[in-house]
Write an enzyme that holds these catalytic residues in place. Structure first.
Site, short mmCIF file in Angstrom:
data_model
loop_
_atom_site.label_atom_id
_atom_site.label_comp_id
_atom_site.label_asym_id
_atom_site.label_seq_id
_atom_site.Cartn_x
_atom_site.Cartn_y
_atom_site.Cartn_z
N ASN A 7 0.88 -1.17 0.00
CA ASN A 7 0.00 0.00 0.00
C ASN A 7 0.92 1.22 0.00
O ASN A 7 1.49 1.58 1.03
CB ASN A 7 -0.88 -0.05 1.26
CG ASN A 7 -1.92 1.05 1.27
OD1 ASN A 7 -1.87 1.98 0.47
ND2 ASN A 7 -2.86 0.94 2.19
N ARG A 91 -2.52 -1.95 -3.60
CA ARG A 91 -3.79 -1.23 -3.40
C ARG A 91 -3.76 0.03 -4.26
O ARG A 91 -2.81 0.81 -4.19
CB ARG A 91 -3.92 -0.83 -1.94
CG ARG A 91 -5.14 -0.01 -1.71
CD ARG A 91 -5.22 0.51 -0.31
NE ARG A 91 -6.46 1.27 -0.19
CZ ARG A 91 -6.60 2.29 0.62
NH1 ARG A 91 -5.63 2.66 1.41
NH2 ARG A 91 -7.75 2.93 0.67
N HIS A 180 -13.30 2.41 -0.32
CA HIS A 180 -13.28 1.37 0.73
C HIS A 180 -13.92 0.08 0.22
O HIS A 180 -14.43 -0.73 1.02
CB HIS A 180 -14.06 1.79 1.99
CG HIS A 180 -13.46 2.94 2.75
ND1 HIS A 180 -14.23 3.93 3.31
CD2 HIS A 180 -12.18 3.26 3.04
CE1 HIS A 180 -13.46 4.81 3.92
NE2 HIS A 180 -12.20 4.42 3.75
N ARG A 241 -12.61 15.36 7.42
CA ARG A 241 -13.40 15.72 6.22
C ARG A 241 -14.84 16.06 6.60
O ARG A 241 -15.40 15.42 7.49
CB ARG A 241 -13.41 14.54 5.24
CG ARG A 241 -12.10 14.37 4.50
CD ARG A 241 -12.08 13.10 3.67
NE ARG A 241 -11.03 12.21 4.14
CZ ARG A 241 -10.88 10.95 3.75
NH1 ARG A 241 -11.70 10.42 2.87
NH2 ARG A 241 -9.90 10.22 4.23
N GLU A 385 -8.43 -5.55 4.72
CA GLU A 385 -8.29 -5.19 3.31
C GLU A 385 -7.07 -5.85 2.68
O GLU A 385 -7.10 -6.25 1.52
CB GLU A 385 -8.20 -3.66 3.17
CG GLU A 385 -9.51 -2.98 3.52
CD GLU A 385 -9.38 -1.49 3.79
OE1 GLU A 385 -8.92 -1.12 4.88
OE2 GLU A 385 -9.74 -0.70 2.91
#
Ligand code: ADP
Length: 401
Positions: A7, A91, A180, A241, A385
Site C-alpha cells: 500500500n 492497493r 473502501h 473531512r 483489506e
C-alpha cells in the site's frame, strides 16, 4: 504461495507478506518518510522481534529493495530468497469506470491508472510509484492491482449519477464511484458466514468507520449505493473531512473569506469533520475522552457524527426496502462502543434490538451486538483489506499457470 501486499503513499509504503495456504501473515511493516535521509523502516516478522532503522531512502524503488532485503534477511527474514515471493498485490484507490475487478498489471493497465490521476491526484500517482518500484526491485514477479472503487461498479445509474448537466459525466466522468470497496466486500462476505445465511439473500448496510468513513448498501453481495462519491469527501462526517454539505457553501465561503480553490479544498478535506467541530482532535478516542470529561464541543462533534451516520443507515434501509444486518468495521466501528450505541439505540423503528452488554465487551473477534430477537442483526466485523488484496492477487496469478 507467498503474496506481498503493498500500500504505497507518496512518502510511505506499508507491506504485508501472506502465506496463502494457511492465510498467515509472515511479516508486515512500513517505510515512512521516503525521500529523506532519515526514512524510518519498521519490520515485524511473525513471532520475531520488531526491527527498526533510520536510513537514507530517497525513492520507492530503494524502499522496496530494503523491504525485500529484510524479508529475506538471515535474522529478520521470513523467507530465504526473493524467489519465495510469488506475487505482489497493490492497493490502488481509484479505478474509475475502467476497472470493475482486480487485474494483473500490464502496460495498458498502467496507462489507464495514469489516465485516472486527475480523479485521484493524491492517491493514484503514489500507487503508481509503488507499482513501478516493485517492477524495478522484483523483476519477473507478477503484480496485480486491487481498486477501492471496483466493488461499487455494480451501482445503478440512479445511484451513481449526480443531477447535474450530463455533459459533465460524458466529458469529465463526473459521477459517484465510492471507496473502501475491498473492506465493504470483505465484511459483507464475513457477515453472511456469521449469520449462517447465503450472501445472495441478504440486504446489508456496512459501515466502514475509520479516519475516513463510508457506508454501503449491499444487496445479494453487490454494492447498490455507497456514501463516498466522485472523491472520498462526500457522505459521512469524518475525522478531518466534512462529508455532505450544501455545495453552494463553497463559492459563498470562497467569496467571504477570499479563499482559493486549493484552500477551500484543503479546508474541507483536512480541516473539517470531528477535528473542526470539537476544536480538540480528529481522533475519536480523544473526542470520547473529552466528551466524558464534560467538554461540550467534543459532545457536539460526537453527536453530529453519530446522527449523520444514523441518517445514512435510514436512507439505505429505505433504498433497499429493508435491511437484514448492519455491520460496523474499521478503527471506530470496531472499537468505539460509545459510537455504535449512539447510532443503534435509535434504530428501534427498523426492528433493531440492541444488546448494550454485548456491545460493551471489548474484543477483536467477529461478533453480534443485537439480541437474538432483533429483526435486524447488528454485527462488528474487523476488516482485513490486505487479505482481500492478497486473495485477489493469488487468484489472478493462479489463472496464469
Ligand atoms: P484509517 O482510515 O486511517 O485506516 P482506522 O480505521 O485505523 O483509520 O481508524 C482510525 C480511527 O479509529 C481514529 O479516529 C481512532 O480514534 C479510532 N479508534 C481506534 N481505536 C479506538 C478505540 N479504542 N475507541 C474509539 N476509537 C478508536
Amino acid at each position: 504461495m507467498n503474496v506481498l501486499v503493498i500500500n504505497a503513499g507518496s512518502s510511505s509504503l506499508k507491506y504485508q507478506l501472506f502465506r496463502m495456504e494457511d492465510a498467515s501473515v509472515l511479516a508486515k511493516g512500513k517505510v515512512e518518510r521516503i525521500g529523506m535521509d532519515t526514512a524510518i523502516v519498521t519490520h515485524e516478522p511473525a513471532g520475531g522481534a520488531e526491527f527498526h532503522e533510520v536510513k537514507e531512502i530517497l525513492e520507492h524503488t530503494s524502499a522496496i529493495r530494503r523491504v525485500v532485503e529484510l524479508l529475506t534477511h538471515p535474522q529478520q527474514g521470513v523467507v530465504s530468497a526473493m524467489s519465495d515471493i510469488d506475487a505482489v498485490g497493490h492497493r490502488v484507490v481509484h479505478g474509475g469506470e475502467a476497472f470493475k475487478h482486480s487485474v494483473l498489471v500490464n502496460d495498458e493497465v498502467k496507462k489507464e491508472i495514469r489516465r485516472l490521476f486527475d480523479l485521484a491526484p493524491l492517491h493514484n500517482p503514489a500507487a503508481m510509484l509503488g507499482i513501478m518500484a516493485a517492477e524495478a526491485a522484483m523483476p519477473g514477479v507478477p503484480q496485480a492491482v486491487v481498486f477501492d472503487t471496483a466493488f461499487h461498479q455494480t451501482m445503478l445509474a440512479q445511484a451513481y449519477l449526480y443531477p447535474v448537466p450530463m455533459a459533465l459525466y460524458r466529458r469529465h466522468k463526473v459521477r459517484r464511484y465510492g471507496f473502501h470497496g475491498t473492506s465493504h466486500k470483505y465484511v459483507s462476505e464475513r457477515a453472511a458466514l456469521l449469520l449462517g445465511r447465503p450472501l445472495a439473500e441478504l440486504k446489508l448496510i456496512t459501515c466502514h468507520i475509520g479516519n475516513g468513513a463510508s457506508c454501503a448498501a449491499i444487496v445479494g453481495g453487490q454494492s447498490v449505493d455507497t456514501s463516498m462519491g466522485m472523491t472520498p469527501l462526500e457522505g459521512l462526517m469524518m475525522g478531518t473531512r466534512s462529508g455532505d454539505l450544501d455545495p453552494a457553501i463553497v463559492p459563498y465561503v470562497m467569496g467571504k473569506e477570499e479563499l482559493t480553490l486549493g484552500e477551500v479544498n484543503s479546508m474541507l478535506n483536512k480541516h473539517s469533520g470531528l477535528g473542526a467541530v470539537s476544536g480538540i482532535s480528529s481522533d475519536m478516542r480523544e473526542i470520547v475522552e473529552a466528551m466524558e470529561a464534560g467538554d461540550k464541543n467534543a459532545a457536539l462533534a460526537f453527536d453530529m457524527y453519530a446522527y449523520r451516520l444514523r441518517k445514512y443507515i435510514g436512507a439505505y434501509a429505505a433504498g433497499m426496502n429493508g435491511v437484514d444486518a448492519i455491520v460496523f468495521t474499521a478503527g471506530i466501528g470496531e472499537n468505539s462502543a460509545q459510537l455504535r450505541r449512539a447510532v443503534c439505540e435509535q434504530l428501534t423503528y427498523l426492528g433493531v434490538a440492541f444488546d448494550a452488554d454485548a456491545n460493551a465487551v471489548r474484543s477483536s473477534a467477529e461478533r453480534r451486538i443485537s439480541t437474538a430477537a432483533s429483526m435486524v442483526a447488528v454485527l462488528v466485523i474487523p476488516t482485513n483489506e490486505e487479505w482481500v488484496i492478497a486473495q485477489d492477487t493469488y487468484n489472478l496469478v493462479q489463472g496464469l499457470s
